[in-house]
Write an enzyme that holds these catalytic residues in place. Sequence first.
Site, PDB file in Angstrom:
ATOM      1  N   GLY A  41      -7.729 148.586  42.774  1.00  0.00           N
ATOM      2  CA  GLY A  41      -7.005 149.791  43.167  1.00  0.00           C
ATOM      3  C   GLY A  41      -7.371 150.249  44.567  1.00  0.00           C
ATOM      4  N   HIS A  44      -4.301 149.030  49.746  1.00  0.00           N
ATOM      5  CA  HIS A  44      -4.067 149.112  51.186  1.00  0.00           C
ATOM      6  C   HIS A  44      -3.226 147.898  51.587  1.00  0.00           C
ATOM      7  CE1 HIS A  44      -7.112 146.022  51.517  1.00  0.00           C
ATOM      8  NE2 HIS A  44      -8.037 146.821  50.978  1.00  0.00           N
ATOM      9  N   HIS A  47      -4.015 144.434  50.105  1.00  0.00           N
ATOM     10  CA  HIS A  47      -3.511 144.179  48.749  1.00  0.00           C
ATOM     11  C   HIS A  47      -1.998 143.927  48.781  1.00  0.00           C
ATOM     12  CE1 HIS A  47      -7.050 146.946  47.854  1.00  0.00           C
ATOM     13  NE2 HIS A  47      -7.346 145.886  47.115  1.00  0.00           N
ATOM     14  N   GLY A 157      -7.404 137.235  48.039  1.00  0.00           N
ATOM     15  CA  GLY A 157      -7.490 137.369  49.485  1.00  0.00           C
ATOM     16  C   GLY A 157      -8.575 136.468  50.073  1.00  0.00           C
ATOM     17  N   LYS A 159     -10.192 137.198  52.509  1.00  0.00           N
ATOM     18  CA  LYS A 159     -11.264 138.110  52.929  1.00  0.00           C
ATOM     19  C   LYS A 159     -12.527 137.917  52.096  1.00  0.00           C
ATOM     20  CE  LYS A 159     -12.831 142.666  53.356  1.00  0.00           C
ATOM     21  NZ  LYS A 159     -13.614 142.769  52.123  1.00  0.00           N
ATOM     22  N   SER A 195     -10.397 147.042  53.954  1.00  0.00           N
ATOM     23  CA  SER A 195     -11.195 147.062  52.733  1.00  0.00           C
ATOM     24  C   SER A 195     -11.221 148.492  52.211  1.00  0.00           C
ATOM     25  CB  SER A 195     -12.625 146.597  53.028  1.00  0.00           C
ATOM     26  OG  SER A 195     -13.493 146.993  51.974  1.00  0.00           O
ATOM     27  N   SER A 196     -11.191 148.623  50.888  1.00  0.00           N
ATOM     28  CA  SER A 196     -11.273 149.973  50.316  1.00  0.00           C
ATOM     29  C   SER A 196     -12.572 150.648  50.748  1.00  0.00           C
ATOM     30  CB  SER A 196     -11.212 149.899  48.793  1.00  0.00           C
ATOM     31  OG  SER A 196     -10.082 149.144  48.394  1.00  0.00           O
TER      32      SER A 196
END
Length: 290
Positions: A41, A44, A47, A157, A159, A195-196
Amino acid sequence: MEVVPRPAAPVRAVRVATDRASLAAIRATLPSPVGLVPTMGALHPGHLALIDRARRECASVVVSIFVNPMQFGPGEDYERYPRDLEADLQACEASGVDLVFAPDLGSMYPPGHTTAVEPGPPGAVLEGAARPGHFRGVATVVTILCGLVRPDLAYFGQKDGQQVAVVERVVRDLGLPVGLVVVPTVRDPDGLALSSRNAYLTPEERAAAPALHRALRAAAEGYGRGERDAERLRSLMRQVVAEVPLARPDYVSVADRSTLEELATVDRPALLSLAVRFPSARLIDCWPIG
Ligand code: AMP
């Protein structure tokens, strides 16, 4: 007495399942192929790139939203991890997601749950060494999600390059009937990977954070010039991070892209990666080479 009407629940095109039974009921109606995008969740554009890719390649897209306690260690940010389900549902709806699976804890780990998936060596180094048990949590939750959602394809991802290596291994070793798709890292214009956890950074730390990307670029450029000595590439990364007063490097790595074993010579597909501690957040980034 005046009757105050309750505000109507928002009418959404995106369907939401919060338990296993409603997930199974909706899943049975979804046209194949089904793509799964597992997330925690706080969605961003990183995602959303996974969701867009799944949208292009699949007839149905399922997004899971679950902050998985099993992949957080004691003293990590499980409690304060950003959560905003309403905004996430809006983003999923705008992106044409067919089903959001947002389970509560008991739907992911029913009472009496005891099973875990232990990924072994690729999950024990780098992030796994800094965060013991992290990849056991990741491997377990991904296996449960694949069992419940039964996707044809699952999207991850680049990432989180070590996560990709671990999940590829889990899928292969356990024979999970799912194809994996790896999506390139989405970055802010100054290079910082979205990144969150970037939300934790102070403005000063945020200004310093593109150092991770600069470090990776320095090593990738070194590789591009023909440097194959892994230690020289590591030292290019260390030099960049050392120039940033707020940043404390946790590790810099040049490793085999699937086993994550550190290399002496870059003679096969490899992963440049690093983790850096800022006072308010620990950030990771990586870059595939070769
Ligand atoms: P998370 O919600 O952080 O667990 O991430 C869910 C998925 O989104 C993982 O597969 C991540 O690797 C991926 N992801 C997160 N940030 C980015 C990004 N900046 N670019 C591409 N994928 C990302």
